[in-house]
Write an enzyme that holds these catalytic residues in place. Structure first.
Site, PDB file in Angstrom:
ATOM      1  N   HIS A 116     -77.053  18.428  66.800  1.00 46.72           N
ATOM      2  CA  HIS A 116     -76.504  19.774  67.026  1.00 46.72           C
ATOM      3  C   HIS A 116     -77.326  20.574  68.032  1.00 46.72           C
ATOM      4  O   HIS A 116     -78.556  20.485  68.084  1.00 46.72           O
ATOM      5  CB  HIS A 116     -76.324  20.527  65.709  1.00 46.72           C
ATOM      6  CG  HIS A 116     -77.574  20.844  64.943  1.00 46.72           C
ATOM      7  ND1 HIS A 116     -78.239  22.031  65.081  1.00 46.72           N
ATOM      8  CD2 HIS A 116     -78.251  20.144  64.001  1.00 46.72           C
ATOM      9  CE1 HIS A 116     -79.277  22.056  64.263  1.00 46.72           C
ATOM     10  NE2 HIS A 116     -79.308  20.921  63.596  1.00 46.72           N
TER      11      HIS A 116
ATOM     12  N   HIS B 220     -86.676  26.309  61.069  1.00 49.26           N
ATOM     13  CA  HIS B 220     -86.383  27.728  60.851  1.00 49.26           C
ATOM     14  C   HIS B 220     -87.637  28.584  60.688  1.00 49.26           C
ATOM     15  O   HIS B 220     -87.544  29.745  60.292  1.00 49.26           O
ATOM     16  CB  HIS B 220     -85.483  27.939  59.625  1.00 49.26           C
ATOM     17  CG  HIS B 220     -84.187  27.211  59.677  1.00 49.26           C
ATOM     18  ND1 HIS B 220     -83.196  27.369  58.721  1.00 49.26           N
ATOM     19  CD2 HIS B 220     -83.688  26.307  60.560  1.00 49.26           C
ATOM     20  CE1 HIS B 220     -82.168  26.598  59.002  1.00 49.26           C
ATOM     21  NE2 HIS B 220     -82.452  25.934  60.133  1.00 49.26           N
TER      22      HIS B 220
ATOM     23  N   GLU C  36     -73.696  23.661  63.564  1.00 48.30           N
ATOM     24  CA  GLU C  36     -74.170  22.935  62.391  1.00 48.30           C
ATOM     25  C   GLU C  36     -74.838  23.874  61.409  1.00 48.30           C
ATOM     26  O   GLU C  36     -74.772  23.672  60.193  1.00 48.30           O
ATOM     27  CB  GLU C  36     -75.154  21.834  62.820  1.00 48.30           C
ATOM     28  CG  GLU C  36     -75.586  20.885  61.693  1.00 48.30           C
ATOM     29  CD  GLU C  36     -76.805  21.349  60.920  1.00 48.30           C
ATOM     30  OE1 GLU C  36     -77.122  20.739  59.883  1.00 48.30           O
ATOM     31  OE2 GLU C  36     -77.455  22.336  61.346  1.00 48.30           O
TER      32      GLU C  36
ATOM     33  N   ASP D 166     -77.009  23.999  68.240  1.00 45.41           N
ATOM     34  CA  ASP D 166     -77.249  25.360  67.787  1.00 45.41           C
ATOM     35  C   ASP D 166     -78.536  25.487  66.983  1.00 45.41           C
ATOM     36  O   ASP D 166     -79.042  24.516  66.422  1.00 45.41           O
ATOM     37  CB  ASP D 166     -76.071  25.877  66.973  1.00 45.41           C
ATOM     38  CG  ASP D 166     -75.840  25.096  65.696  1.00 45.41           C
ATOM     39  OD1 ASP D 166     -75.912  23.853  65.740  1.00 45.41           O
ATOM     40  OD2 ASP D 166     -75.602  25.718  64.637  1.00 45.41           O
TER      41      ASP D 166
END
Length: 346
Positions: A65, A315, A119, A67
Site C-alpha cells: 500500500h 504509526h 489500506e 497510503d
C-alpha cells in the site's frame, strides 16, 4: 541496484500520501516503473499498476500500500537509517517489491506490482485489485523484518454505537446514556472473553475502545474488535443485536482473519531466500489487519507477506528503516520470485 533502490525509496517517502491522497505518489510510481521496463497504468481505484512479462503467462502479483497515517518524523537520513512516515508502513516493503520484480527473471511468467490505496482505512484499493486480477501466486508487502515471513493476520470488526436517555437528575436511579454505553462496552469485552479458547493473542478476539464521548443524555462509542481466523461473526452479530439497550449500532467493517498455508510455494520460496543469506526464517502471525485479509479469500493461491522493517515502528514518531536490511530484503524477494517462477513454469 543498491543506488537506484535507495533513490526510489527516498523519493517515495518524500511524497506525502495520507490515505485518500495518494495521487502524487501513484503518478510517480507509474512513471518510475515505466522507466524500469514495466508496462504501467493507474486503475479505476487509483492503484499504481506495473507489469513485466507476457500477459498470458502465469502471474505472480505483488501488492503493497502507498497510503500512510498522518504525522510522523521529518524525512532524514542518519547513516544507514532512513526516517520518515511510510519508511516501514509500508513504502519500504512496496519499494522492495518494485526493485525485486524489476530484477527478477521474467522468462515464462509475468510480474504485476500494485501500489494500492487506502489500506489504512478500509482497503478500497485491495478490494478493487482482488476483483480485477487472478494470479497464480501473490505476495503482500508489510514489515516483518528481512528474515520474517507473515502467514496470518487477524480480522477486524468496527462498531459505532450511540445511545440516548431522557434528561434526569444525577441522583436519579434511572440508567443514564453514559452508563448504558459503558455497559455495552463491558458486554462486548465479556463476550470476547467467553469465546476465547487460547491465551495466544492471535487466537482470541480482542476488543479495543477507540473512542468514548457523552453525558447523561447522549453517549457514543467506537469499538474495534480484532478477530482470529474462523471467528463466528453471525453469532457475534446476534449477540450485539440483543445488547444494544435501545441504542443504535452500526457495523462499518467486517474483515475476516486469515492464515495462509505455511507449506505453500510462496512461503517456501521466501524461506529459501532467507536461508541462503544465513538466517533462520521466522513465520509470523500478526495481531493487526492487512490487505492480505481482503485478497487471500478471493484468490486462494499460494501467498505470503514480506517486507523489511520493524512493525513496532508503524504509526510512531520514530518510524525508520535500515537501508542495509532493505537491500537484503530485495535480494531475498528477487530470489524467491525466481524460485517461484521456476515452479510455475513446470
Amino acid at each position: 541496484m543498491p543506488g537506484r533502490a535507495e533513490e526510489l525509496l527516498t523519493r517515495m517517502v518524500g511524497i506525502p500520501s495520507v490515505s485518500g491522497n495518494e495521487g502524487a505518489l501513484a503518478d510517480f510510481l507509474v512513471e518510475r516503473m515505466r522507466e524500469w521496463g514495466f508496462e504501467t497504468h493507474l486503475d479505476e481505484a487509483g492503484n499504481a499498476i506495473g507489469r513485466r512479462g507476457e500477459r498470458d503467462a502465469p502471474m505472480i502479483l505483488l501488492t503493497g500500500h502507498m497510503d500512510t497515517v498522518p504525522g510522523g518524523p521529518p524525512m532524514r537520513r542518519d547513516g544507514d537509517l532512513l526516517y520518515g512516515r511510510g519508511t516501514v508502513d509500508a513504502k519500504g516493503p512496496l519499494a522492495t517489491m518494485i526493485c525485486a520484480a524489476a530484477d527478477a527473471d521474467v522468462d515464462g511468467v509475468q510480474y504485476v506490482v500494485a501500489g494500492v490505496v487506502e489500506e489504512e482505512t478500509y482497503g478500497r484499493g485491495a478490494t478493487h485489485l482482488a476483483e480485477c486480477f487472478r494470479p497464480s501466486a501473490a505476495f503482500v508487502g508489510e514489515p516483518n523484518g528481512w528474515a520474517g515471513v507473515g502467514i496470518g493476520y487477524k480480522g477486524r470488526i468496527m462498531l459505532r454505537y450511540h445511545v440516548s436517555r431522557p434528561s434526569v437528575h444525577t441522583a436519579s436511579p434511572e440508567e443514564k446514556a453514559s452508563e448504558a454505553a459503558v455497559a455495552f462496552w463491558q458486554d462486548v469485552v465479556a463476550y470476547c472473553a467467553s469465546v476465547t479458547t487460547s491465551e495466544k493473542a492471535f487466537d482470541r478476539p480482542i476488543a479495543t475502545l477507540n473512542e468514548l464521548a457523552g453525558d447523561i443524555e447522549s453517549a457514543r462509542l467506537v469499538i474495534s474488535v480484532r478477530t482470529p481466523p474462523g471467528f463466528d461473526l453471525p453469532a457475534f452479530e446476534e449477540f450485539l443485536a440483543g445488547a444494544t439497550r435501545d441504542g443504535v449500532l452500526k457495523i462499518d467493517d467486517r474483515t475476516p482473519g486469515v492464515r495462509v498455508d505455511h507449506r505453500g510455494a510462496a512461503v517456501r520460496a521466501l524461506c529459501a531466500g532467507i536461508r541462503a543469506r544465513g538466517a533462520r526464517p521466522t513465520l509470523k502471525l500478526k495481531t493487526g489487519t492487512a490487505d492480505l485479509n481482503i485478497v487471500e479469500p478471493r484468490w486462494q493461491v499460494p501467498m505470503a507477506v514480506y517486507g523489511p522493517g520493524d512493525s513496532a515502528l508503524d504509526h510512531t514518531d520514530h518510524e525508520h528503516i535500515d537501508l542495509t536490511e532493505y537491500a537484503t530484503a530485495i535480494d531475498v524477494l528477487r530470489d524467491a520470485l525466481n524460485q517461484l517462477a521456476g515452479e510455475l513454469r513446470r
